[in-house]
Design an enzyme around this catalytic site. Sequence first.
Site, PDB file in Angstrom:
ATOM      1  N   VAL A  80     -10.929   3.097  -3.512  1.00  0.00           N
ATOM      2  CA  VAL A  80     -10.495   2.597  -4.794  1.00  0.00           C
ATOM      3  C   VAL A  80     -11.532   1.539  -5.133  1.00  0.00           C
ATOM      4  O   VAL A  80     -11.805   0.430  -4.512  1.00  0.00           O
ATOM      5  CB  VAL A  80      -9.194   2.084  -4.710  1.00  0.00           C
ATOM      6  CG1 VAL A  80      -8.992   1.406  -6.386  1.00  0.00           C
ATOM      7  CG2 VAL A  80      -8.212   3.011  -4.418  1.00  0.00           C
ATOM      8  N   ASN A  82     -13.185  -3.243   2.604  1.00  0.00           N
ATOM      9  CA  ASN A  82     -13.887  -2.030   2.715  1.00  0.00           C
ATOM     10  C   ASN A  82     -14.946  -2.227   1.513  1.00  0.00           C
ATOM     11  O   ASN A  82     -14.501  -2.349   0.406  1.00  0.00           O
ATOM     12  CB  ASN A  82     -12.979  -1.002   2.766  1.00  0.00           C
ATOM     13  CG  ASN A  82     -12.109  -0.893   4.004  1.00  0.00           C
ATOM     14  OD1 ASN A  82     -12.467  -1.247   5.083  1.00  0.00           O
ATOM     15  ND2 ASN A  82     -10.905  -0.192   3.760  1.00  0.00           N
ATOM     16  N   HIS A 102      -7.152  -5.988   2.016  1.00  0.00           N
ATOM     17  CA  HIS A 102      -5.983  -5.266   3.048  1.00  0.00           C
ATOM     18  C   HIS A 102      -5.228  -6.404   3.634  1.00  0.00           C
ATOM     19  O   HIS A 102      -6.246  -7.302   4.095  1.00  0.00           O
ATOM     20  CB  HIS A 102      -6.489  -4.168   3.975  1.00  0.00           C
ATOM     21  CG  HIS A 102      -7.030  -3.013   2.903  1.00  0.00           C
ATOM     22  ND1 HIS A 102      -6.039  -1.741   2.970  1.00  0.00           N
ATOM     23  CD2 HIS A 102      -8.143  -2.595   2.777  1.00  0.00           C
ATOM     24  CE1 HIS A 102      -7.072  -1.000   2.156  1.00  0.00           C
ATOM     25  NE2 HIS A 102      -8.190  -1.391   2.068  1.00  0.00           N
ATOM     26  N   ASP A 104       0.748  -1.179  -0.028  1.00  0.00           N
ATOM     27  CA  ASP A 104       0.029  -0.028   0.004  1.00  0.00           C
ATOM     28  C   ASP A 104       1.044   1.179  -0.025  1.00  0.00           C
ATOM     29  O   ASP A 104       1.940   1.293   0.608  1.00  0.00           O
ATOM     30  CB  ASP A 104      -0.764   0.022   1.424  1.00  0.00           C
ATOM     31  CG  ASP A 104      -2.153   0.873   0.893  1.00  0.00           C
ATOM     32  OD1 ASP A 104      -3.347   0.512   0.991  1.00  0.00           O
ATOM     33  OD2 ASP A 104      -1.806   2.099   1.281  1.00  0.00           O
ATOM     34  N   ILE A 105       0.431   2.206  -0.777  1.00  0.00           N
ATOM     35  CA  ILE A 105       1.292   3.698  -0.938  1.00  0.00           C
ATOM     36  C   ILE A 105       1.215   4.183   0.315  1.00  0.00           C
ATOM     37  O   ILE A 105       2.067   5.162   0.699  1.00  0.00           O
ATOM     38  CB  ILE A 105       0.835   4.234  -2.126  1.00  0.00           C
ATOM     39  CG1 ILE A 105       1.833   5.264  -2.920  1.00  0.00           C
ATOM     40  CG2 ILE A 105      -0.562   4.902  -1.815  1.00  0.00           C
ATOM     41  CD1 ILE A 105       1.622   5.761  -4.031  1.00  0.00           C
ATOM     42  N   HIS A 148     -10.249  -5.023  -3.168  1.00  0.00           N
ATOM     43  CA  HIS A 148      -8.956  -5.297  -2.858  1.00  0.00           C
ATOM     44  C   HIS A 148      -9.123  -5.691  -1.196  1.00  0.00           C
ATOM     45  O   HIS A 148      -9.763  -5.383  -0.522  1.00  0.00           O
ATOM     46  CB  HIS A 148      -8.174  -4.081  -2.928  1.00  0.00           C
ATOM     47  CG  HIS A 148      -8.672  -2.892  -2.262  1.00  0.00           C
ATOM     48  ND1 HIS A 148      -9.589  -2.070  -3.184  1.00  0.00           N
ATOM     49  CD2 HIS A 148      -8.503  -2.089  -1.228  1.00  0.00           C
ATOM     50  CE1 HIS A 148      -9.874  -0.964  -2.529  1.00  0.00           C
ATOM     51  NE2 HIS A 148      -9.635  -1.039  -1.372  1.00  0.00           N
TER      52      HIS A 148
HETATM   53  P1  AMP Z   1      -9.767   1.399   0.393  1.00  0.00           P
HETATM   54  O1  AMP Z   1      -9.847   2.759   1.261  1.00  0.00           O
HETATM   55  O2  AMP Z   1     -10.033   0.502   1.078  1.00  0.00           O
HETATM   56  O3  AMP Z   1     -10.645   1.582  -0.705  1.00  0.00           O
HETATM   57  O4  AMP Z   1      -8.263   1.232   0.071  1.00  0.00           O
HETATM   58  C1  AMP Z   1      -7.538   1.779  -0.946  1.00  0.00           C
HETATM   59  C2  AMP Z   1      -6.123   1.643  -0.665  1.00  0.00           C
HETATM   60  O5  AMP Z   1      -5.216   1.625  -1.797  1.00  0.00           O
HETATM   61  C3  AMP Z   1      -5.665   2.774   0.434  1.00  0.00           C
HETATM   62  O6  AMP Z   1      -5.026   2.205   1.394  1.00  0.00           O
HETATM   63  C4  AMP Z   1      -4.689   3.710  -0.443  1.00  0.00           C
HETATM   64  O7  AMP Z   1      -3.447   3.952   0.543  1.00  0.00           O
HETATM   65  C5  AMP Z   1      -4.270   2.569  -1.523  1.00  0.00           C
HETATM   66  N1  AMP Z   1      -3.755   3.020  -2.697  1.00  0.00           N
HETATM   67  C6  AMP Z   1      -4.183   3.967  -3.483  1.00  0.00           C
HETATM   68  N2  AMP Z   1      -3.324   4.565  -4.517  1.00  0.00           N
HETATM   69  C7  AMP Z   1      -2.411   3.431  -4.558  1.00  0.00           C
HETATM   70  C8  AMP Z   1      -0.913   3.337  -5.477  1.00  0.00           C
HETATM   71  N3  AMP Z   1      -1.116   3.758  -6.337  1.00  0.00           N
HETATM   72  N4  AMP Z   1      -0.413   2.058  -5.016  1.00  0.00           N
HETATM   73  C9  AMP Z   1      -0.483   1.492  -3.863  1.00  0.00           C
HETATM   74  N5  AMP Z   1      -1.722   1.605  -2.969  1.00  0.00           N
HETATM   75  C10 AMP Z   1      -2.682   2.725  -3.347  1.00  0.00           C
END
Ligand code: AMP
Length: 123
Positions: A95, A86, A101, A29-30, A99
């Site tokens: 996003v 989520n 986590h 995760d970024i 996914h």
């Molecule tokens: P959610 O809030 O459950 O939709 O999680 C989305 C996750 O994607 C968050 O923890 C972000 O930090 C992560 N995220 C967003 N953009 C990127 C990226 N380019 N590379 C890796 N993780 C990302």
Amino acid sequence: MDCLFCKIINKEIPADIIYEDDQVIAFNDINPQAPTHALIIPRKHIATLNDISSEDAALVGHMVKTASTIAEQMGFDQDGYRTVFNCNEHGGQTVYHIHLHLLAGKPMGWPPYQETLKKPLDQ
Ligand code: AMP
Ligand code: ZN
């Protein structure tokens, strides 16, 4: 399709990939919320958990199995870890490509819902 995670799958956007096979990829995760914070995503675009069909059951099972395999390979399976999907606004989804986590490296807090955010019904 204008989907961030599809772009990572298609290698149009870089990511720190830690595992991939024909069905899923996993990357760090970024914006990590724990010492280890990875995301496991299917190559198939599915927007939310609400969009999973019965045909996707094996794929989602494989996502979960991938999480436990990574936990074992990274050596935190016995200490433990947290997995989270989520869904939509109340779930905190940002996003819209499903996914899982995978969080590890410290004891996790629980519950995620903060009582202080609760508002009386008449407000
Ligand atoms: P959610 O809030 O459950 O939709 O999680 C989305 C996750 O994607 C968050 O923890 C972000 O930090 C992560 N995220 C967003 N953009 C990127 C990226 N380019 N590379 C890796 N993780 C990302
Ligand atoms: Zn996508």
